[in-house]
Design an enzyme around this catalytic site. Structure first.
Site, PDB file in Angstrom:
ATOM      1  N   TYR A  78      55.833  33.728  46.050  1.00 15.76           N
ATOM      2  CA  TYR A  78      55.780  32.540  44.969  1.00 15.76           C
ATOM      3  C   TYR A  78      55.210  31.171  45.915  1.00 15.76           C
ATOM      4  O   TYR A  78      54.282  30.595  45.721  1.00 15.76           O
ATOM      5  CB  TYR A  78      57.069  32.025  44.239  1.00 15.76           C
ATOM      6  CG  TYR A  78      57.020  31.273  43.250  1.00 15.76           C
ATOM      7  CD1 TYR A  78      57.276  29.704  43.490  1.00 15.76           C
ATOM      8  CD2 TYR A  78      56.285  31.421  42.104  1.00 15.76           C
ATOM      9  CE1 TYR A  78      57.482  29.060  42.332  1.00 15.76           C
ATOM     10  CE2 TYR A  78      56.293  30.701  40.940  1.00 15.76           C
ATOM     11  CZ  TYR A  78      56.835  29.558  41.152  1.00 15.76           C
ATOM     12  OH  TYR A  78      56.867  28.619  40.073  1.00 15.76           O
ATOM     13  N   GLN A 112      42.590  29.764  32.405  1.00 17.27           N
ATOM     14  CA  GLN A 112      43.746  30.122  32.936  1.00 17.27           C
ATOM     15  C   GLN A 112      44.433  30.017  33.989  1.00 17.27           C
ATOM     16  O   GLN A 112      45.653  30.328  34.337  1.00 17.27           O
ATOM     17  CB  GLN A 112      43.613  31.827  32.737  1.00 17.27           C
ATOM     18  CG  GLN A 112      43.276  32.229  31.376  1.00 17.27           C
ATOM     19  CD  GLN A 112      42.821  33.822  31.454  1.00 17.27           C
ATOM     20  OE1 GLN A 112      43.723  34.854  31.180  1.00 17.27           O
ATOM     21  NE2 GLN A 112      41.443  34.036  31.676  1.00 17.27           N
ATOM     22  N   HIS A 130      47.513  28.085  31.078  1.00 11.70           N
ATOM     23  CA  HIS A 130      48.746  28.647  31.568  1.00 11.70           C
ATOM     24  C   HIS A 130      49.402  27.638  32.335  1.00 11.70           C
ATOM     25  O   HIS A 130      50.154  28.025  33.534  1.00 11.70           O
ATOM     26  CB  HIS A 130      48.135  29.907  32.346  1.00 11.70           C
ATOM     27  CG  HIS A 130      48.015  31.148  31.575  1.00 11.70           C
ATOM     28  ND1 HIS A 130      47.194  31.924  32.160  1.00 11.70           N
ATOM     29  CD2 HIS A 130      48.240  31.269  30.302  1.00 11.70           C
ATOM     30  CE1 HIS A 130      47.009  33.049  31.192  1.00 11.70           C
ATOM     31  NE2 HIS A 130      47.626  32.602  30.047  1.00 11.70           N
TER      32      HIS A 130
HETATM   33  N1  APR Z   1      32.852  36.020  40.322  1.00 12.53           N
HETATM   34  C1  APR Z   1      32.757  36.752  39.099  1.00 12.53           C
HETATM   35  N2  APR Z   1      33.836  37.532  38.777  1.00 12.53           N
HETATM   36  C2  APR Z   1      34.914  37.606  39.750  1.00 12.53           C
HETATM   37  C3  APR Z   1      34.900  36.899  40.945  1.00 12.53           C
HETATM   38  C4  APR Z   1      33.617  36.144  41.236  1.00 12.53           C
HETATM   39  N3  APR Z   1      33.698  35.362  42.290  1.00 12.53           N
HETATM   40  N4  APR Z   1      35.845  37.108  41.863  1.00 12.53           N
HETATM   41  C5  APR Z   1      36.872  38.203  40.912  1.00 12.53           C
HETATM   42  N5  APR Z   1      35.941  38.283  39.669  1.00 12.53           N
HETATM   43  C6  APR Z   1      36.059  38.893  38.408  1.00 12.53           C
HETATM   44  C7  APR Z   1      37.175  40.200  38.843  1.00 12.53           C
HETATM   45  O1  APR Z   1      36.279  41.539  38.848  1.00 12.53           O
HETATM   46  C8  APR Z   1      37.906  40.369  37.510  1.00 12.53           C
HETATM   47  O2  APR Z   1      37.342  41.085  36.410  1.00 12.53           O
HETATM   48  O3  APR Z   1      37.395  38.354  37.808  1.00 12.53           O
HETATM   49  C9  APR Z   1      38.261  38.896  36.986  1.00 12.53           C
HETATM   50  C10 APR Z   1      39.674  38.351  37.256  1.00 12.53           C
HETATM   51  O4  APR Z   1      40.552  38.994  36.441  1.00 12.53           O
HETATM   52  P1  APR Z   1      42.036  38.656  36.686  1.00 12.53           P
HETATM   53  O5  APR Z   1      42.368  39.002  38.198  1.00 12.53           O
HETATM   54  O6  APR Z   1      42.720  39.700  35.764  1.00 12.53           O
HETATM   55  O7  APR Z   1      42.264  37.246  36.392  1.00 12.53           O
HETATM   56  P2  APR Z   1      42.531  36.506  34.780  1.00 12.53           P
HETATM   57  O8  APR Z   1      41.711  37.200  33.991  1.00 12.53           O
HETATM   58  O9  APR Z   1      42.475  35.287  34.986  1.00 12.53           O
HETATM   59  O10 APR Z   1      44.143  36.796  34.645  1.00 12.53           O
HETATM   60  C11 APR Z   1      44.739  36.466  33.680  1.00 12.53           C
HETATM   61  O11 APR Z   1      46.798  37.021  34.320  1.00 12.53           O
HETATM   62  O12 APR Z   1      48.229  37.159  36.118  1.00 12.53           O
HETATM   63  C12 APR Z   1      48.018  36.533  35.076  1.00 12.53           C
HETATM   64  O13 APR Z   1      48.698  34.380  34.489  1.00 12.53           O
HETATM   65  C13 APR Z   1      47.593  35.157  35.287  1.00 12.53           C
HETATM   66  O14 APR Z   1      46.116  33.574  34.311  1.00 12.53           O
HETATM   67  C14 APR Z   1      46.409  34.931  35.031  1.00 12.53           C
HETATM   68  C15 APR Z   1      46.112  36.007  33.693  1.00 12.53           C
END
Ligand code: APR
Ligand code: ZN
Length: 279
Positions: A78, A112, A130
């Protein structure tokens, strides 16, 4: 061809009357903040941390003092993660969205991300779905405070209304603050273009927003048989990978690439076209 899709997105944005952007952790990876479910994602690499993240809200509800002691101690994942976030700077992807807002094309960003980088990049209307690492929130009256305004001498800290304060970050199982939720849903039902950047679109209720725009159905009826009443809202994804929105045909097209590279090119294309008055 990515180039053609960039031109198409620029045309769609220029022709839009009320365009909004939705963003996720993917837009901040080029600011050295790891995402969650990508190949180098926090949850992908650390299942234990993910399991612990599902317990945080319960800890707050059951023992707010212990919850705050952990925050103040900034121990474990964290603390490290929040430290990384505080040091981070916006990247060209964030600046491109701020620029599209300044051009009068984007009406708001619903994110988010808790990192505050959209605001740092100059975006004015940002809905932090969030929450944010930069704020503390009252779980009762909903008031928000900057960290400097909150005394941590006594834990848990309390709001003027007497209720317990919580850091503004929204944990798994925690309800989305009603003000942000209502505003975001209003925008999803009002927009004629939705630009979705850097999210895997698997976390709810945020992942409802594109479906609300696609079916103009409120959160309550989504899931019922709304297929077939598709709106003509333009839904564009910019992401490294396809998502359920791509697979289900909720989005019109996916520009597969890095947000820090694709979004500035879209903004450039919009500006050039304006100058040339081609569109
Ligand atoms: N450009 C484009 N896409 C990208 C890049 C980039 N530079 N870097 C990563 N990605 C893509 C990844 O391939 C993935 O599909 O962005 C996506 C990120 O997805 P997650 O990691 O699941 O993040 P997110 O969708 O924001 O998660 C939602 O989940 O863990 C909780 O609260 C947390 O707000 C978060 C929520
Ligand atoms: Zn209060």
């Amino acid at each position: 061809m990515v180039e053609d899709l960039i031109k198409r997105a620029a045309r769609d944005l220029t022709e839009s009357k009320h365009a909004i952007a939705l963003t996720g952790a993917g837009i901040s990876t080029e600011s050295n903040i790891p995402d969650f479910r990508g190949p180098k994602g926090i949850w992908t690499l650390n299942k234990e941390a993910e399991a612990k993240a599902y317990e945080r809200y319960e800890l707050f509800l059951n023992d707010p003092r212990a919850y705050w002691e952990e925050i103040v101690g900034l121990r474990g994942t964290y603390g490290k993660f929040h430290g990384q976030i505080r040091e981070a700077q916006p990247n060209p992807g964030h600046y491109a969205l701020a620029e599209l807002e300044a051009l009068g094309i984007l009406k708001c960003v619903i994110t988010q991300n808790i990192d505050g980088l959209h605001k740092k990049a100059g975006s004015k209307r940002v809905l932090e779905y969030h929450g944010s690492v930069n704020a503390v929130r009252c779980v009762s009256c909903g008031s928000r405070f900057a960290w400097e305004e909150v005394s941590l001498d006594e834990l848990p800290p309390r709001c003027k209304c007497g209720a317990v304060l919580k850091d503004d970050v929204v944990h798994f199982k925690e309800p989305i603050p009603s003000d942000v939720m209502e505003e975001s849903e209003k925008e999803a039902l009002r927009c004629d273009l939705m630009l979705i950047c850097g999210t895997s679109a698997v976390v709810y209720p945020f992942a409802n927003l594109p479906r609300m725009a696609r079916y103009h159905a409120s959160r309550l009826v989504l899931g019922l048989d709304v297929i077939g009443r598709k709106t003509n809202v333009k839904i564009i994804e910019v992401n490294a990978d396809p998502t359920p929105l791509t697979d289900e045909g909720v989005s019109d097209y996916l520009i597969q690439g890095k947000t820090g590279e694709v979004l500035p090119r879209i903004a450039e294309e919009v500006k050039t076209a304006r100058l040339r008055r081609e569109y």
